[in-house]
Design a protein around this motif. Structure first.
Motif, mmCIF file in Angstrom:
data_model
loop_
_atom_site.group_PDB
_atom_site.id
_atom_site.type_symbol
_atom_site.label_atom_id
_atom_site.label_comp_id
_atom_site.label_asym_id
_atom_site.label_seq_id
_atom_site.Cartn_x
_atom_site.Cartn_y
_atom_site.Cartn_z
ATOM 1 N N UNK A 3 0.838 -1.209 0.000
ATOM 2 C CA UNK A 3 0.000 0.000 0.000
ATOM 3 C C UNK A 3 0.869 1.254 0.000
ATOM 4 N N UNK A 4 2.065 1.120 0.570
ATOM 5 C CA UNK A 4 2.979 2.262 0.599
ATOM 6 C C UNK A 4 3.608 2.526 -0.770
ATOM 7 N N UNK A 5 3.437 1.579 -1.691
ATOM 8 C CA UNK A 5 3.971 1.809 -3.039
ATOM 9 C C UNK A 5 3.299 3.008 -3.699
ATOM 10 N N UNK A 6 2.132 3.398 -3.178
ATOM 11 C CA UNK A 6 1.468 4.599 -3.707
ATOM 12 C C UNK A 6 2.397 5.802 -3.636
ATOM 13 N N UNK A 7 3.272 5.822 -2.619
ATOM 14 C CA UNK A 7 4.220 6.945 -2.565
ATOM 15 C C UNK A 7 5.681 6.489 -2.624
ATOM 16 N N UNK A 8 5.975 5.309 -2.092
ATOM 17 C CA UNK A 8 7.385 4.866 -2.090
ATOM 18 C C UNK A 8 7.791 4.188 -3.399
ATOM 19 N N UNK A 9 6.807 3.794 -4.193
ATOM 20 C CA UNK A 9 7.121 3.189 -5.485
ATOM 21 C C UNK A 9 7.284 1.687 -5.426
ATOM 22 N N UNK A 10 7.826 1.138 -6.499
ATOM 23 C CA UNK A 10 8.019 -0.303 -6.622
ATOM 24 C C UNK A 10 9.401 -0.550 -7.227
ATOM 25 N N UNK A 51 -3.340 5.872 4.560
ATOM 26 C CA UNK A 51 -2.435 6.189 5.660
ATOM 27 C C UNK A 51 -1.780 7.517 5.326
ATOM 28 N N UNK A 52 -1.834 8.435 6.265
ATOM 29 C CA UNK A 52 -1.236 9.730 5.979
ATOM 30 C C UNK A 52 -1.135 10.588 7.221
ATOM 31 N N UNK A 53 -0.562 11.773 7.055
ATOM 32 C CA UNK A 53 -0.457 12.679 8.202
ATOM 33 C C UNK A 53 -1.788 13.405 8.380
ATOM 34 N N UNK A 54 -1.819 14.310 9.366
ATOM 35 C CA UNK A 54 -3.123 14.905 9.680
ATOM 36 C C UNK A 54 -3.675 15.735 8.521
ATOM 37 N N UNK A 56 0.198 5.839 2.146
ATOM 38 C CA UNK A 56 -0.210 4.494 1.745
ATOM 39 C C UNK A 56 -1.668 4.527 1.315
ATOM 40 N N UNK A 57 -1.969 3.908 0.157
ATOM 41 C CA UNK A 57 -3.359 3.861 -0.323
ATOM 42 C C UNK A 57 -3.629 2.462 -0.871
ATOM 43 N N UNK A 58 -4.720 1.888 -0.474
ATOM 44 C CA UNK A 58 -5.071 0.587 -1.050
ATOM 45 C C UNK A 58 -6.569 0.370 -1.005
#
Ligand SMILES: Cc1cc2nc3c(=O)[nH]c(=O)nc-3n(C[C@H](O)[C@H](O)[C@H](O)COP(=O)(O)OP(=O)(O)OC[C@H]3O[C@@H](n4cnc5c(N)ncnc54)[C@H](O)[C@@H]3O)c2cc1C
Ligand code: SF4
Lengths: 613, 374
Positions: A258-265, A389-392, A349-351
């Protein structure tokens, strides 16, 4: 008793969860001491089955495997948490089987050793190479429906890169084929060989370079171990299955989470990596004259070398980070929403999960999962919850786009009150009282929280009541830990996801696709039709948007009883249909790509995978 | 040997709440019945019918009057009971499919099989969002309270036009809100009237548990208290409007009335099967409080707008009340110029809801664990 032990042993899924200490129980002590999978609970299960089947005789390694089990009960807790299996009954049966054999026939003789094994032992040390069938049989199969068992002649668990290089050279000299193995949890028949299996589990180097936001890991370091260490230092890595070795995971599937939405693959996950090539020589990815592992082509490729270390990227974690579930009834709406978030750079993170995942992950048993799935999907109409998943600031943005989210407090209430949630009265009440609102919107209203809490009685004891009676005290304590019900922690450490294979072994089909709701819906329908046609259990898995909403990774799952030849046959036939379907579909939509070609090209730049025709 | 009755009916929705009561009544009178039934909830058509027949205590002879089939016979009368009673706009597609598209299929069948009469089971609430007198005629209201009312009104008009154009006799039956049997309290379904009462009883149980077994923190947050004599104070203000009524009829009255109209009426017509002595929300709250040993429920006049500073329990009921307000505080008056004389001539009267009837119905619902017998 014996029958039950045999059934349990046959049902081990090889997801290797008994090889990481994810419940704070410690590990089966003999495993790290001896290295070979045979000395972990997973291996002892395989060994017991093989002994009963007569596939292998009682050997010195079998005697040692039985003797080194202390009946401590750790594996019962670990395995029950994920699979509901109770391996300790197998350990008793194994000890009994071996004791019976030894008292009737005396101590078994050691297998004959050839020149190769003697040379291998000179490299690794006596203890860490073996040609004992009791060791080898644990490396000979996995639940993949289309990979027949292959008994290796040798197995080795080297400790250093020098040993790996020497082993590769030795294999070349003797023309012995080899397979490289992390934790074997790819379960697609990739880690078997008629020759040698090189098990890298003892190569556990972890050294942090915080100034450069990277950590160097050996090929025997699991995602769980590395994530734990990184979190302790205030960082996070992109991790998927916790028992997967980080290097293996990159090599095999490029690590999508799910973190690949920002961290990549794929290559996004690392700074650089070092390898032992087929000739036994070493190279690093950042060398000018090294083989180009950043490259990608749409074809099956060979292993380019053995990864002996990787420098994995470290990501900082904001203090105000949290997770929310945004419920959707319709897949297309959920995809459109997730794509929009990704495009607008909202969320780390997005899933998009399905009713299957969320209920199976949360529930400690198959029975409860079935009921909870009905509650989520039929009663509450939560068919496709989007986990963000994210900050406020991210979460504020999510709430302003789509009010009615399940925040972590409500998630924790539902989780710890799961057995009560499964009783029909409460969800029915929500569905009836919600008027013209959607049941899940109603559920998320702050004002009715005290009522929900009173109805569900969320507590560690309540969720623990879903475990077998003798383990309830233990799991009650486990659930005292807030991380066990924290959406962020659960996703960083991923200790729940292998529950997806609890009822039956899971065959995951993964494609990269445009993050287009229509295309994903068509793919979903196509996969669904294949499951129906082949009469095999199947369900939507998850979607994660990639690269700012341009692309996505989509998993669809098929489930089979791998111990049943008929189900293996059906799964094999389904795989044929899946290959044909993806082939057809991707010739019309070249942006849709099957992950199968990522194997051994996992270090490639994602741009070559996602955007090159 | 039962004496065979010469009239025979093809019935849709015959395993539903009202449909099943009607089927049981017609069976007992030895009418021949063809039921269109689909498998549901893992039960095949035959099992569903048999389970319903058992619940009604039909004899084997009476059951032998029923056959299962998807098509009506030449010249049979059709009673179309199948309907979706959902109010939620979000389910419009399913509601339209059931209340309009399926009706159209059945009407076509009536034409092709030269049905001798089409009986359409509608609702008094097809009158739409109006106030005052609602005649026993087709109406063309400008607004509807919800998609249910709208589709039921459109369906009546569709049936009317179709039957008129094709020379089929048509009767339309419009019951108000139906609950269990007034004499025994039995019911096959616990919806409508039962939902809010069930919600109150469920909330009472969990609040009591919270107070007695936990420290009562959650009950306190919702303003719920246990009084010394054992009564539970649940502060819930429910919005009503002045002059609003609640038109409830017991299912035994509905069944007798509809059967009598089917048997006696020979003309085309629309029939309101309603309670001429409709009660109001206050009564219901009184009965509920008495029955469950609760205090604090009260009706407030909502003519001037929304209730301010709602607590959690009030919020819980808000959406529900919003959706059902047009029925629990209803200014529609259903006229019975056509129906009343016919029913009076048969000595059929609707009992007014009172505490005894309420208690019988709730006793049965509680004993059934609020689980439908469908
Ligand atoms: C329940 C479940 C869920 C999963 N979910 C995800 C997911 O969300 N995301 C994801 O990315 N993956 C996922 N996977 C896939 C899996 O985690 C990866 O394929 C991973 O590679 C398995 O790690 P392992 O150490 O067990 O590798 P193994 O199975 O041992 O090896 C995988 C492959 O890599 C090769 N290999 C291993 N080590 C090396 C090395 N050092 N150098 C070169 N080649 C090597 C092997 O030869 C083999 O071909 C999932 C698997 C399971 C069972
Ligand atoms: S019971 Fe035996 S196999 Fe299981 S964890 Fe303990 S020592 Fe290992």
């Amino acid at each position: 008793m014996k029958e039950k032990a045999y059934r349990t042993a046959s049902n081990c899924r090889h997801y290797a969860m008994c090889k990481i200490d994810y419940l704070g129980t410690g590990l089966c002590a003999s495993g790290p001491e001896r290295g070979f999978v045979t000395f972990y609970p997973q291996g002892r299960m395989d060994l017991y089955k093989a002994l009963v089947d007569g596939t292998v005789p009682v050997t010195p390694a079998a005697v040692e495997a039985a003797a080194t089990c202390t009946l401590c009960g750790i594996c019962d807790r670990q395995c029950c948490f994920v699979t509901e299996l109770r391996p300790q009954s197998v350990m008793h049966a194994l000890k009994e089987h071996i004791a019976g054999h030894v008292s009737a026939n005396g101590e078994p003789a050691s297998p004959d050793e050839d020149e190769f094994i003697l040379a291998l032992k000179r490299i690794t040390g006596e203890k860490y190479s073996s040609c004992d069938p009791a060791v080898l049989v644990c490396y000979s199969h996995d639940p993949c429906p289309v990979a027949p068992p292959r008994m290796p002649k040798y197995a080795a668990v080297p400790k250093t890169a020098d040993e790996v290089a020497a082993i590769v050279k030795l294999c070349a000299e003797h023309s012995v084929p080899y397979a490289v193995r992390g934790n074997g949890s790819s379960v697609m028949g990739f880690v078997m060989s008629e020759g040698l299996v090189i098990d890298l589990i003892r190569m556990k180097e972890i050294s942090f370079d915080e100034r450069n936001y990277k950590v160097r890991v050996g090929p025997g370091v699991t995602s769980y171990e590395l994530q734990k260490e990184a979190l302790a230092r205030g960082f996070r890595i992109n991790a998927a299955e916790p028992a997967a070795m980080v290097c293996a995971n990159i090599m095999c599937s490029g690590i999508f989470s799910l973190f690949s939405a920002s961290y990549g693959i794929n290559a996004d996950n690392l700074v650089t990596a070092g390898f032992v090539g087929k000739d036994g020589k070493r190279f690093s990815m950042h060398d000018h004259d090294s083989p180009n592992l950043f490259a990608y082509s749409k074809e099956d490729r060979e292993l380019p070398g053995i990864c002996i270390w990787a420098e994995v990227k470290l990501h900082r974690i904001p203090e105000d980070e949290t997770g929310v579930l945004v419920p959707f009834e319709d897949l297309k709406d959920a995809v459109a929403f997730a794509r929009e978030l990704s495009f607008r750079r909202i969320g780390t993170g997005i899933g998009i999960l399905g009713g299957e995942y969320i209920s199976v992950f949360m529930s400690p048993s198959i029975e409860l999962a079935e009921k909870i799935k009905n509650v989520f999907t039929r009663t509450l109409k939560i068919n496709y919850p989007v986990l963000v998943i994210g900050d406020k600031y991210d979460i504020e943005a999510v709430r302003s786009i789509k009010p009615g989210v399940i925040d972590n407090d409500l998630f924790r209430t539902l989780f710890l009150g799961l057995p009560s949630l499964a009783k029909p009265e409460w969800p029915d009440l929500i569905a009836q009282m919600c008027g013209d609102k959607k049941p899940y919107e109603f559920l998320s209203e702050q004002s009715i929280r005290p009522l929900i809490e009173a109805a569900l009685d969320p507590s560690p004891e309540n969720i623990a009541s879903a475990f077998p009676e003798d383990l309830r005290g233990f799991f009650g304590q486990v659930y005292e830990e807030p991380a066990m019900t924290d959406l962020v922690k659960l996703n960083e450490l991923r200790i729940l996801s292998s529950r997806m294979g609890r009822e039956k072994h899971v065959l995951a089909i993964i494609v990269y696709t445009p993050a287009d709701p229509e295309i994903i819906a068509i793919l979903n329908e196509g996969f669904d039709a294949i499951g129906l046609k082949n009469n095999i259990r199947h369900d939507y898995g998850f979607v994660t948007p990639l690269d700012f909403g341009k692309r996505a990774v989509f998993e669809y799952d098929y489930y089979l009883d791998h111990t049943d030849p008929a189900e293996r046959g059906k799964a094999g036939a389904a795989l044929g249909d899946i290959a044909a379907f993806i082939g057809r579909f991707s010739s019309e939509h070249p942006d849709v790509k099957w992950i199968r070609y990522t194997l051994y090209q996992g270090f490639a730049r994602k741009e070559h995978i996602l955007y090159a025709d | 040997m039962p004496i065979e009755n010469s009239r025979s009916f093809f019935i849709t929705g015959g395993t539903g709440f009202l449909g099943s009561y009607l089927v049981a009544a017609l069976c007992r009178k030895n009418y021949q019945i063809t039921l269109s039934v689909r498998p549901k909830n893992g039960y095949d058509a035959e099992t569903r019918v048999r389970r319903a027949a058992e619940w009604f205590g039909l004899t084997e002879d009476e059951i032998s009057n029923i056959s299962i089939g998807d098509h009506c016979h030449q010249g049979q009368e059709i009673i179309h009971c199948a309907s979706d009673t959902d109010f939620a706009e979000r389910n419009r597609r399913e509601i339209e499919a059931s209340n309009l598209q399926y009706l159209e299929e059945v009407l076509k069948m009536a034409k092709s099989k030269s049905a001798s009469r089409f009986h359409y089971l509608g609702t008094a609430y097809s009158a739409g969002a109006v106030e005052g007198d609602c005649p026993e005629e087709l109406t063309y209201p400008e607004k509807f309270t919800n998609v249910y009312e709208e589709t039921k009104n459109r369906a009546e008009r569709k049936a009317y036009d179709f039957c008129k154009n094709n020379g089929i006799k048509l009767s339309i039956y419009r019951p108000s809100i139906v609950y269990g049997e007034s004499g025994t309290g039995r019911s096959r379904k616990f919806n409508a009237l039962y939902y809010p009462v069930k919600a109150i009883s469920f909330i009472k149980e969990i609040m009591l548990k919270d107070i007695l077994e936990k420290v009562g923190k959650r009950a306190e947050a919702l303003g719920v208290k246990l009084k010394e004599g054992g009564k539970l104070v649940m502060p819930i203000r429910l919005k009503s409007i002045s002059g609003g009524k609640l038109n409830l009829i017991p299912v035994d009255f509905f069944t007798k009335a509809m059967t009598a109209i089917i048997e006696k009426n020979t003309e085309d017509g629309i029939f309101h099967i309603v309670n001429s002595g409709a009660g109001d929300l206050n009564e219901l709250i009184e009965y509920t409080s008495e029955y469950f040993g609760i205090e604090g429920l009260k009706v407030v006049n909502g003519d001037e707008g929304e209730i301010k500073d709602k607590n959690g329990l009030e919020q819980l009921f808000e959406s529900y009340v919003k959706m059902y307000l047009p029925y629990i505080a209803d200014r529609r008056v259903f006229l019975t110029d056509r129906t009343a004389p016919l029913l009076e001539s048969e000595n059929i009267y609707c009992p007014k809801m009172n505490y005894d009837i309420f208690k019988r119905c709730m006793d049965y619902a509680v004993a059934s664990g609020w689980k439908d017998h469908m």
